[in-house]
Design an enzyme around this catalytic site. Sequence first.
Site, PDB file in Angstrom:
ATOM      1  N   HIS A  11       0.701  -1.180   0.005  1.00 49.47           N
ATOM      2  CA  HIS A  11       0.092  -0.072  -0.010  1.00 49.47           C
ATOM      3  C   HIS A  11       0.745   1.220  -0.031  1.00 49.47           C
ATOM      4  O   HIS A  11       2.335   1.039   0.043  1.00 49.47           O
ATOM      5  CB  HIS A  11      -0.855  -0.083   1.168  1.00 49.47           C
ATOM      6  CG  HIS A  11      -0.306  -0.342   2.642  1.00 49.47           C
ATOM      7  ND1 HIS A  11       0.363   0.558   3.107  1.00 49.47           N
ATOM      8  CD2 HIS A  11      -0.284  -1.540   3.167  1.00 49.47           C
ATOM      9  CE1 HIS A  11       1.180   0.210   4.296  1.00 49.47           C
ATOM     10  NE2 HIS A  11       0.663  -1.224   4.303  1.00 49.47           N
ATOM     11  N   LYS A  36      -6.712   7.616  -1.811  1.00 46.21           N
ATOM     12  CA  LYS A  36      -5.967   7.575  -0.412  1.00 46.21           C
ATOM     13  C   LYS A  36      -5.399   6.318  -0.318  1.00 46.21           C
ATOM     14  O   LYS A  36      -5.934   5.038  -0.565  1.00 46.21           O
ATOM     15  CB  LYS A  36      -6.792   7.732   0.691  1.00 46.21           C
ATOM     16  CG  LYS A  36      -6.127   8.192   2.020  1.00 46.21           C
ATOM     17  CD  LYS A  36      -7.045   8.588   3.113  1.00 46.21           C
ATOM     18  CE  LYS A  36      -6.384   9.050   4.294  1.00 46.21           C
ATOM     19  NZ  LYS A  36      -7.230   9.554   5.456  1.00 46.21           N
ATOM     20  N   HIS A 128      12.791  -0.052   4.921  1.00 45.61           N
ATOM     21  CA  HIS A 128      12.584   0.702   6.219  1.00 45.61           C
ATOM     22  C   HIS A 128      13.647   1.131   7.095  1.00 45.61           C
ATOM     23  O   HIS A 128      13.628   2.401   7.555  1.00 45.61           O
ATOM     24  CB  HIS A 128      11.566  -0.209   7.192  1.00 45.61           C
ATOM     25  CG  HIS A 128      10.003  -0.127   6.532  1.00 45.61           C
ATOM     26  ND1 HIS A 128       9.627   0.966   6.498  1.00 45.61           N
ATOM     27  CD2 HIS A 128       9.188  -1.063   6.401  1.00 45.61           C
ATOM     28  CE1 HIS A 128       8.330   0.896   6.322  1.00 45.61           C
ATOM     29  NE2 HIS A 128       7.901  -0.448   6.400  1.00 45.61           N
ATOM     30  N   ARG A 474      -0.086  16.148  20.925  1.00 43.70           N
ATOM     31  CA  ARG A 474       1.109  15.567  19.981  1.00 43.70           C
ATOM     32  C   ARG A 474       1.420  17.048  19.356  1.00 43.70           C
ATOM     33  O   ARG A 474       0.892  17.221  18.270  1.00 43.70           O
ATOM     34  CB  ARG A 474       0.307  14.776  18.875  1.00 43.70           C
ATOM     35  CG  ARG A 474       1.357  13.926  18.092  1.00 43.70           C
ATOM     36  CD  ARG A 474       0.833  13.180  16.738  1.00 43.70           C
ATOM     37  NE  ARG A 474      -0.035  13.917  15.867  1.00 43.70           N
ATOM     38  CZ  ARG A 474      -1.122  13.578  15.147  1.00 43.70           C
ATOM     39  NH1 ARG A 474      -1.605  12.298  15.124  1.00 43.70           N
ATOM     40  NH2 ARG A 474      -1.496  14.353  14.443  1.00 43.70           N
TER      41      ARG A 474
END
Length: 549
Positions: A11, A36, A128, A474
């Site tokens: 994705h 999206k 990653h 946050r």
Amino acid sequence: MRILGINALYHDPSAALVVDGVTVAAAEEERFSRRKHGKRPVPFSAWEQPELAAAWCLAEAGLTAADLDVVTYSFDPALHLAPGELGLDDPWDHLRHDYAVRAPQFLAAAVPGLDPAKVRFVPHHVAHAASAGLAAPFGGDCATLVLDGRGEQHSHLGGLFDGGALKILSSQGLPHSLGLLYEDATDHLGFLRSSDEYKVMALASYGTPRHLDRLREHVHATGDGGFRTSGVDWSAFAPRRRADEDWGPVHADLAASLQAVLEEVLLDLARGLREQTGATRLTMAGGVALNCVANSRLFADSGFDDIWVQPAAGDAGTALGGALYAAQQGFDELQPFPGPDLGRGWSDDQLEAVLRTARVPYDRPDDIAETVAEALAADGIVAWFQGRSEFGPRALGHRSLLAHPGRADNLRRLNDVKGREQFRPVAPMVLAERAGGIFGRGPLVSPYMLFVQDVAPEWIDRIPAVVHVDGTARIQSVDPATEPLVARMLTGFARRTGLPVVVNTSLNTAGRPMVDSPMDALECFGSTPVDLLALGPFAVRRDGSGSAR
């Protein structure tokens, strides 16, 4: 070396361009396609090529596909095991494998002039790890922790970057996966899998972790750098919620229990990595690294002095990581992450041409930052479109909706504007030099909104719109050296209100990607009750004042 990184399997299809060790451009395909996460009907949802993002990256650098030295693909099909060997119930996995094998040919068809012989597979979790460890601003050696749903065979990597080279020290084989565990619970709670996990994190603050002991029987660290996630029957903790049903305490308690057990396992993994490597700095990536509540727990209790999370930590970031990894392998001198504003931008002349074409009344104030500060002080909602768009899921002062934090009702107003659930919080942006005394517990230098901080008791009633139900926020800390326009707006707002804080949430509506182009911004402004659109130096006002030139 000129290296184009591609993510195009699970994705968030994306592309990134690294030239001679410098990150030049990075963007997700959704910003161009307006789908999206690159979602299409199953099974095709995960296999969208980032052809528009790749073409833009090349154009931004004045390159063609023929100019590239390497193209990386952040999945190595040679490492991929068959579904039966992985222990996963995934009917599309064999097709995904075959698709990845043919990725060079698919990319050559999507990006004209691309030589399929230049495509190099980079293992998913290595990409990653590289997106964080090779981009971290502090440079030098660091530990790295990757956690997500899945890669070729694993769901986790623990390692050390030593002299730029990655040493893999631990990994967790599938089917055990903290990311897939969280995805399953997200689906059970009535949200969209592999998309809405952040909603579960927000919902957790409304509950108590009363199922924690029972969850520990199924989800726990193994003490050897790995963990187990098996046999969880979510219906034993709460009934499945339909997407159109209201949530209740039973759902919030499940979310709180899930969040608590996730934090426990992450803390065990991070402490083990700290002890094994002796490193004082930790870098993180993978979708789980977007859990800012867990990140704050690690910051407080893992023993690391510094934690840096790559802001596009999800799969989109593997496009950048793959490119950086290839650059490091090619002995390019890597430059630190330049900031998240790696996407498209428009000149003032281009923005004005869009406004003229749309025949929208507008004006050009002397200082757009002061104009916005005045509108916010008067309790207006402002759409803020400035500079290049952000790479990653957070609005960080380039594609934002802004509001007054001192009005408690502005949380409801913004959630109504965006068409999203009322339990979800909005975030504060704050001048970095003013963060101390207002916020605490988490890192006060937090430019990417990837940690939560406690709000000081004396400030809770002063900035209620940004205080979550658990008393946290946050934050995005704003440094005038890197974000001068945002800092000037915050300074103007503070001068008018005494509050050095402004509400910041992403400029989009529910289910839509973040606004990217000026045309997207005008569409969003025209369809929502926003009072002012700050489009570069231009102001478009709800009352229609200004002129259509």
